[in-house]
Design a protein around this motif. Sequence first.
Motif, short mmCIF file in Angstrom:
data_model
loop_
_atom_site.label_atom_id
_atom_site.label_comp_id
_atom_site.label_asym_id
_atom_site.label_seq_id
_atom_site.Cartn_x
_atom_site.Cartn_y
_atom_site.Cartn_z
N PHE A 31 -0.67 27.99 -31.79
CA PHE A 31 0.53 28.79 -32.09
C PHE A 31 0.15 30.09 -32.81
N ARG A 32 -0.72 29.97 -33.83
CA ARG A 32 -1.09 31.16 -34.61
C ARG A 32 -1.68 32.25 -33.70
N ARG A 33 -2.50 31.82 -32.72
CA ARG A 33 -3.25 32.79 -31.90
C ARG A 33 -2.73 32.89 -30.47
N VAL A 76 -10.46 21.04 -47.09
CA VAL A 76 -11.83 20.54 -46.89
C VAL A 76 -12.34 21.12 -45.59
N ARG A 77 -13.56 21.68 -45.63
CA ARG A 77 -14.11 22.34 -44.44
C ARG A 77 -15.45 21.73 -44.07
N ASN A 78 -15.63 21.49 -42.76
CA ASN A 78 -16.92 21.01 -42.23
C ASN A 78 -17.60 22.09 -41.40
N VAL A 131 -12.72 20.31 -37.83
CA VAL A 131 -13.28 21.56 -38.37
C VAL A 131 -12.92 21.70 -39.85
N ASP A 132 -11.63 21.56 -40.15
CA ASP A 132 -11.16 21.62 -41.54
C ASP A 132 -9.78 20.99 -41.60
N PHE A 133 -9.29 20.78 -42.79
CA PHE A 133 -7.92 20.27 -42.95
C PHE A 133 -7.44 20.54 -44.36
N LYS A 134 -6.13 20.40 -44.52
CA LYS A 134 -5.51 20.58 -45.83
C LYS A 134 -4.77 19.31 -46.22
N ALA A 172 -17.21 26.41 -40.32
CA ALA A 172 -16.55 27.65 -40.72
C ALA A 172 -15.46 28.02 -39.72
N ALA A 173 -14.30 28.43 -40.23
CA ALA A 173 -13.19 28.91 -39.37
C ALA A 173 -12.16 29.58 -40.28
N GLY A 174 -11.18 30.21 -39.64
CA GLY A 174 -10.02 30.74 -40.35
C GLY A 174 -10.37 31.64 -41.52
N SER A 175 -9.71 31.40 -42.65
CA SER A 175 -9.83 32.31 -43.79
C SER A 175 -11.25 32.31 -44.38
N LEU A 176 -11.98 31.20 -44.27
CA LEU A 176 -13.36 31.18 -44.81
C LEU A 176 -14.24 32.14 -44.00
N SER A 177 -14.08 32.10 -42.68
CA SER A 177 -14.88 32.97 -41.82
C SER A 177 -14.58 34.43 -42.13
N GLY A 211 1.49 34.05 -51.38
CA GLY A 211 0.67 33.79 -50.18
C GLY A 211 -0.39 32.72 -50.42
N ASP A 212 -0.09 31.74 -51.26
CA ASP A 212 -0.99 30.60 -51.54
C ASP A 212 -2.43 31.06 -51.85
N PRO A 213 -2.62 31.77 -52.97
CA PRO A 213 -3.96 32.33 -53.24
C PRO A 213 -5.02 31.27 -53.57
N LEU A 234 -1.01 22.38 -55.44
CA LEU A 234 -2.27 22.87 -54.87
C LEU A 234 -2.36 22.46 -53.42
N GLU A 235 -2.95 23.32 -52.59
CA GLU A 235 -3.37 22.91 -51.25
C GLU A 235 -4.85 22.65 -51.37
N ILE A 236 -5.25 21.45 -50.97
CA ILE A 236 -6.66 21.08 -51.08
C ILE A 236 -7.24 21.18 -49.67
N PRO A 295 -1.81 17.77 -36.73
CA PRO A 295 -2.44 18.99 -36.21
C PRO A 295 -1.87 20.28 -36.82
N ASP A 296 -0.76 20.18 -37.56
CA ASP A 296 -0.26 21.34 -38.31
C ASP A 296 -1.19 21.67 -39.48
N SER A 297 -1.89 20.65 -39.99
CA SER A 297 -2.66 20.84 -41.23
C SER A 297 -4.17 20.62 -41.04
N CYS A 298 -4.58 20.44 -39.77
CA CYS A 298 -6.01 20.25 -39.49
C CYS A 298 -6.44 21.28 -38.44
N ARG A 299 -7.72 21.61 -38.40
CA ARG A 299 -8.26 22.32 -37.23
C ARG A 299 -9.04 21.31 -36.41
N LEU A 300 -8.65 21.16 -35.14
CA LEU A 300 -9.22 20.14 -34.27
C LEU A 300 -9.69 20.81 -32.99
#
Length: 253
Positions: A218-220, A93-95, A174-177, A97-102, A128-130, A89-91, A199-204
């Motif tokens: 990198f993504r954007r 946590v979001r504080n 913002v969020d992390f995995k 809104a960003a990315g796929s939640l948005s 695709g990690d559903p 599982l990828e866990i 920083p690969d697994s967090c939004r900062l």
Amino acid sequence: MARRRLVYEGKAKILYEGPEPGTLIQYFKDDATAFNAKKKAVIDGKGVLNNRISEHIMTALTGIGVPNHFIRRLNMREQLIRACEIIPLEIIVRNIAAGSLSKRLGIEEGTPLPRPIIEFCYKDDKLGDPLVTEEHIIAFNWASQQDIDDIIVLALRVNDFLSGLFTGVGIKLVDFKIECGRVDEGDFQRIIVADEISPDSCRLWDMKTGQKLDKDVFRRDLGNLADAYSEVARRLGILPESGNKKAGPKLVR
Ligand code: UDP
């Protein structure tokens, strides 16, 4: 040197057999991938930075009693870790809104959430990690209800700790995995934090300017990823203040 046995190769890291039973060596590559590996690049120095940043965070988590796999850093790109049985599982946590939640819920990026939100994704690149629910996790035996309860407690403790750590250096978490695994302790099994926190697994986001200091660079296509990660490392006190990698050795008179 004898060739080490490769245990697993992922997109950003390689696991080798460790020197003692129950240990592994985690090697951080410079490879960056996004959008389920549809976008790829090699970013000079990323592995070194993530090795150091993950070491810094995992060591601090150990210091506040959050169990995790980190034992010690071995060199620039490798760390010794405790082997565990990874829960698939990828866990998240979001504080904020960003990315796929948005995208999924139509909430504008940057909207603070009324409480931390935890999401679970099933780790499967082909799918695709559903996003999955606790019902799926229990029905398909990926983890028990007790495991899920333990994972939620760990994830919220990591969130509180990281939020404070980053706030202290002018960065919004913002969020992390995270990923978790099981280790045997006597007759019991215990859930620990595994993988990496970097920083690969967090939004900062920089608190003042909103500048992104994470893999979204990198993504954007927002600039130089290694510079963003170096800035995170510098603020955490891991890199010298100047952060100038090109500075040569100082002449001693
Ligand atoms: N994340 C990650 N690995 C993944 C998916 C997500 O580390 O395979 C992290 C991501 O960097 C972000 C958080 O989890 O900090 C939430 O990601 P999101 O679901 O918004 O996914 P994305 O926008 O990356 O598709």
